[in-house]
Scaffold this motif. Structure first.
Motif, mmCIF file in Angstrom:
data_model
loop_
_atom_site.group_PDB
_atom_site.id
_atom_site.type_symbol
_atom_site.label_atom_id
_atom_site.label_comp_id
_atom_site.label_asym_id
_atom_site.label_seq_id
_atom_site.Cartn_x
_atom_site.Cartn_y
_atom_site.Cartn_z
ATOM 1 N N LEU A 25 0.805 -1.214 0.000
ATOM 2 C CA LEU A 25 0.000 0.000 0.000
ATOM 3 C C LEU A 25 0.844 1.273 0.000
ATOM 4 O O LEU A 25 1.895 1.345 0.631
ATOM 5 N N GLN B 240 -3.263 5.224 0.491
ATOM 6 C CA GLN B 240 -4.202 4.111 0.683
ATOM 7 C C GLN B 240 -4.399 3.758 2.156
ATOM 8 O O GLN B 240 -4.800 2.656 2.494
ATOM 9 N N ILE C 293 -7.677 2.144 3.114
ATOM 10 C CA ILE C 293 -7.799 0.715 2.810
ATOM 11 C C ILE C 293 -7.202 -0.100 3.948
ATOM 12 O O ILE C 293 -7.797 -1.081 4.412
ATOM 13 N N ILE D 153 -13.402 0.100 -3.557
ATOM 14 C CA ILE D 153 -11.951 0.147 -3.716
ATOM 15 C C ILE D 153 -11.613 -0.294 -5.140
ATOM 16 O O ILE D 153 -12.095 -1.336 -5.592
ATOM 17 N N SER E 187 -1.468 0.483 -5.902
ATOM 18 C CA SER E 187 -0.466 -0.008 -4.944
ATOM 19 C C SER E 187 0.924 0.183 -5.516
ATOM 20 O O SER E 187 1.108 0.267 -6.736
#
Length: 183
Positions: free
Chosen positions: A93, A97, A100, A119, A135
């Motif tokens: 990540l 992020q 998340i 997402i 990512s």
């Protein structure tokens, strides 16, 4: 005179070594990258279900063959799934992020279906697991070995696929009990 305990052993506060609080406080000072471990459970429902877990105990084990390791809490949904499903993925990540990581770190959730809903992700071609878009890197793995380790199980996986879709961001870090940005 024969000494049966070393001076260091004499300082151990109780038979198990350090307390859980002491251990947690010490290791909170170790900065760690944050990843989302994912897998697809084909046995859950008519189309299966995707499962995700935030992890900071993730590392590279070997270059030849390419192996990584993730530590998974015993009696968790992810442990149950990885014991049945050898294919899984890891999304490294980025600092953007954080939401998340927080979402998939929640304890006691019933289903992951809603967690994936908004997402951006795509299904891995090798693992069938969700790969988070944006990512820093994504890895698709197959479990090679499981190692019992206290209240966790270590899953060592052979990396079957790797890509670096985003190089613009910095990594998301975990330090002193909080998500942090690398400065």
């Amino acid at each position: 005179m024969l000494q049966t305990t070393s001076p260091a052993e004499a300082r151990i506060p109780h038979p198990d070594g350090v307390t859980a609080e002491e251990f947690r406080a010490a290791l909170a000072r170790l900065a760690a990258g944050v990843v989302l471990v994912t897998a697809h459970d084909p046995e859950e429902g008519p189309r299966g279900e995707d499962v995700g877990m935030t992890a900071t105990a993730f590392l590279s084990v070997s270059l030849e063959p390419p192996l990584v390791m993730v530590s998974v809490r015993n009696d968790s949904r992810m442990e149950d799934l990885l014991d049945r499903q050898p294919l899984w993925a890891v999304s490294l990540l980025s600092e953007s992020q954080r939401h998340i990581a927080g979402r998939f770190a929640m304890k006691g959730r019933v289903s992951d279906r809603l967690l994936f809903e908004d997402i951006p992700w795509e299904r891995g071609g090798v693992s069938g697991a969700p790969l988070v878009r944006g990512s820093l890197a994504v890895l698709e793995c197959r479990t090679e070995q499981r190692v019992a380790a206290g209240d966790h199980t270590l899953y060592i996986g052979r990396v079957l696929g790797a890509s670096t879709p985003s190089s613009e961001s910095s990594p998301l870090m975990y330090f002193r009990g909080r998500y942090r940005q690398l400065s």
